[in-house]
Scaffold this active site. Structure first.
Site, mmCIF file in Angstrom:
data_model
loop_
_atom_site.group_PDB
_atom_site.id
_atom_site.type_symbol
_atom_site.label_atom_id
_atom_site.label_comp_id
_atom_site.label_asym_id
_atom_site.label_seq_id
_atom_site.Cartn_x
_atom_site.Cartn_y
_atom_site.Cartn_z
ATOM 1 N NE ARG A 150 47.775 21.187 15.735
ATOM 2 C CZ ARG A 150 48.479 22.019 14.985
ATOM 3 N NH1 ARG A 150 47.995 22.448 13.829
ATOM 4 N NH2 ARG A 150 49.676 22.420 15.371
ATOM 5 C CG ASP A 151 40.985 23.656 19.119
ATOM 6 O OD1 ASP A 151 41.167 23.414 20.330
ATOM 7 O OD2 ASP A 151 40.556 24.749 18.709
#
Length: 223
Positions: A45-46
């Site tokens: 996600r990041d």
């Protein structure tokens, strides 16, 4: 020091060699492949260079799983969530709709590949809202093998296999495809391609000299 500059410098003195950059790409791809290949996939996600730690031997490891999410199950193609992450790395469909999938990680990985190729940061925060994203600057050169040399990190001094750089640029372009369905899969496509590059890359002397320090993020390497 900024992320892209420090990513390219070992101990703040010499730029990371081509072999080291390929090894870092393989290690990050291996970590994402593990997450995406689980029975219940996990979306990092990041993904960004500051969330990748380099150990004393320059082996790269993913760090900071605070934003990780379970991937879609059954016949679902994505999960819907509030948009978080880092500008310059986040996939466009995620930013626009909140639709998150493992292919969102693939896009972010494409940005990291560009950082390794160019030695530039994903986004020059010092320029504020007018800053040009690395993806927008590099994309016109990625599809033409004759133009790849124009975006390569000049601190390499041309000491890299031209075909390998072209192959990595082509892979980055596929990872950055606007349509997430057309991006390659990490375990079945991206990782095997990078492993092939790694097998054909000769290690340089600088890639074997490891500093005596604990794992730390890319941007700490020049401190």
């Amino acid at each position: 020091m900024d992320v892209a500059y420090c990513m390219m410098h070992a101990g703040g003195t010499q730029p990371l060699s081509w072999a080291m950059r390929v090894n870092i790409a393989v290690d990050v791809a291996r970590g994402l492949s593990f997450l995406h290949g689980l029975e219940n996939p996990i979306i990092f996600r990041d993904l960004k260079s500051s969330n990748v730690l380099l150990a004393g031997d320059y082996r790269a490891k993913l760090s900071d799983f605070g934003l990780a999410r379970n991937g879609p199950t059954g016949d679902k193609s994505h999960v819907s969530t509030r948009v978080v992450g880092t500008r310059g790395y986040a996939a466009p469909e995620y930013v626009a709709t909140g639709h998150l999938s493992v292919k969102s990680d693939v896009y972010s990985f494409g940005v990291v590949l560009l950082e390794l190729l160019t030695g530039r940061r994903a986004l020059d925060a010092a320029r504020g809202a007018t800053a040009e994203m690395l993806v927008d600057w590099a994309r016109p050169h990625l599809g033409d093998r004759r133009k790849v040399n124009r975006i390569m990190d000049t601190r390499l001094g041309g000491q890299y296999p031209k075909k390998q750089a072209q192959d990595m640029a082509a892979l980055a372009l596929r990872c950055l495809h606007h349509d997430p369905k057309l991006r390659p899969a990490m375990p079945d496509d991206v990782l095997p391609q990078l492993r092939l590059l790694q097998q054909n890359t000769k290690p340089s002397s600088s890639s074997t000299s490891a500093p005596a320090h604990r794992s730390r993020p890319f941007q700490a390497l020049a401190s």
